[in-house]
Design an enzyme around this catalytic site. Sequence first.
Site, PDB file in Angstrom:
ATOM      1  N   ASP A  15      27.563  19.256  50.194  1.00 61.09           N
ATOM      2  CA  ASP A  15      27.587  18.036  49.392  1.00 61.09           C
ATOM      3  C   ASP A  15      26.477  17.097  49.832  1.00 61.09           C
ATOM      4  OD1 ASP A  15      29.637  18.148  47.444  1.00 61.09           O
ATOM      5  OD2 ASP A  15      31.163  17.898  48.977  1.00 61.09           O
ATOM      6  N   ASN A  82      46.954  24.087  28.305  1.00 59.98           N
ATOM      7  CA  ASN A  82      48.167  23.358  28.643  1.00 59.98           C
ATOM      8  C   ASN A  82      47.896  22.455  29.850  1.00 59.98           C
ATOM      9  OD1 ASN A  82      50.987  22.668  28.752  1.00 59.98           O
ATOM     10  ND2 ASN A  82      51.426  24.657  27.815  1.00 59.98           N
ATOM     11  N   ASP A  90      31.732  23.177  40.344  1.00 59.11           N
ATOM     12  CA  ASP A  90      30.446  22.820  40.956  1.00 59.11           C
ATOM     13  C   ASP A  90      29.301  23.549  40.272  1.00 59.11           C
ATOM     14  OD1 ASP A  90      31.410  21.100  43.116  1.00 59.11           O
ATOM     15  OD2 ASP A  90      32.355  22.913  43.868  1.00 59.11           O
ATOM     16  N   HIS A 112      34.023  29.322  50.493  1.00 55.72           N
ATOM     17  CA  HIS A 112      33.395  29.055  51.798  1.00 55.72           C
ATOM     18  C   HIS A 112      33.192  30.372  52.547  1.00 55.72           C
ATOM     19  CE1 HIS A 112      34.067  24.678  51.507  1.00 55.72           C
ATOM     20  NE2 HIS A 112      35.166  25.032  50.858  1.00 55.72           N
ATOM     21  N   ALA A 156      50.831  35.800  34.034  1.00 54.02           N
ATOM     22  CA  ALA A 156      51.157  34.608  34.814  1.00 54.02           C
ATOM     23  C   ALA A 156      51.138  34.905  36.313  1.00 54.02           C
ATOM     24  CB  ALA A 156      52.530  34.085  34.403  1.00 54.02           C
ATOM     25  N   THR A 161      40.118  38.185  41.213  1.00 56.23           N
ATOM     26  CA  THR A 161      39.042  38.212  42.207  1.00 56.23           C
ATOM     27  C   THR A 161      37.837  39.024  41.747  1.00 56.23           C
ATOM     28  OG1 THR A 161      39.982  40.161  43.294  1.00 56.23           O
ATOM     29  CG2 THR A 161      40.726  38.002  44.080  1.00 56.23           C
ATOM     30  N   LYS A 162      38.029  39.873  40.707  1.00 58.58           N
ATOM     31  CA  LYS A 162      36.957  40.730  40.201  1.00 58.58           C
ATOM     32  C   LYS A 162      36.951  40.699  38.682  1.00 58.58           C
ATOM     33  CE  LYS A 162      37.126  43.897  44.147  1.00 58.58           C
ATOM     34  NZ  LYS A 162      37.353  45.293  44.590  1.00 58.58           N
ATOM     35  N   ARG A 179      46.990  47.915  31.284  1.00 55.54           N
ATOM     36  CA  ARG A 179      46.770  48.818  30.157  1.00 55.54           C
ATOM     37  C   ARG A 179      45.849  48.149  29.157  1.00 55.54           C
ATOM     38  NH1 ARG A 179      49.462  47.222  25.513  1.00 55.54           N
ATOM     39  NH2 ARG A 179      51.363  45.969  25.749  1.00 55.54           N
TER      40      ARG A 179
END
Length: 199
Positions: A15, A82, A90, A112, A156, A161-162, A179
Site C-alpha cells: 500500500d 444479493n 485491488d 500474501h 454454495a 482456487t482454480k 458434472r
Amino acid sequence: MTEQERMKQGYVWQDDDENMSLQAHTKALVREFNSMPPEDMEGREALLHDIFGKVGKNVWITPPLTAAVGKYVSIGDGTYSNMNLTLIDDWKITIGKNVLIGPNVTLCTTGHPIDPEHQGDGMYSFPITIGDNVWLGANVVVLPDVTIGENSVIGAGSVVTKDIPANCIAFGSPCKVYREINEHDKEYYFKNHRFDEQP
C-alpha cells in the site's frame, strides 16, 4: 516503478499513498450507497456508475456492499447480486452479463506470500473473471487469478482456487467440477420439480 505499476505487472506490492487515496474515495461512495433509503433504487443504480469502472444496464446490487478500489471492476448487463457482496478489488474483476451472485460472496484478487519471511514484503494481486450467465451460490469465495466459464454454477460455500470451465456445476473446498450442465437441467428446475408441471 510505482506500487500500482508493480501490482498491475503481477509483482509483490505494498500500500502507498496512491492506493490509500483510491480506497478512501471508493469507501466514501460505498458508505453512501449502503446508507441510501431502500426506495431510492434509481439513486443507488446511478451511484454504482461512480463506484465501478464499468456497469452495464439493469445491474442490481443489494446492500450492504464492500469494495476496495472500484475502478478496476466491470459488471455486465443484467447482473444481480444479493446482500453482502465483498470485492477485494485491488486489481481487475470482470463480471459478465446476467450473472447471479448469492449472499455473502467474496471475490478476492489479492493474497500474501506464504513463507513467513516474505509475508511482510507485501501482497500480490491477479485478476478474476466471471463469465456470462454464471451463478455463484451463497458464501462462495473466488481467489486470485481464477476464471469461471460462462453458464457454470458454483455451489454454495465453495472456495474457488482454480479455473472452472464453462457449462458445468462445480462445488466444494477446493471447488471441483461435479458434472456438465445437460438435458436433465432443461426439464427440472430443482430436484424432482419439472418446469412443465408448473401451473
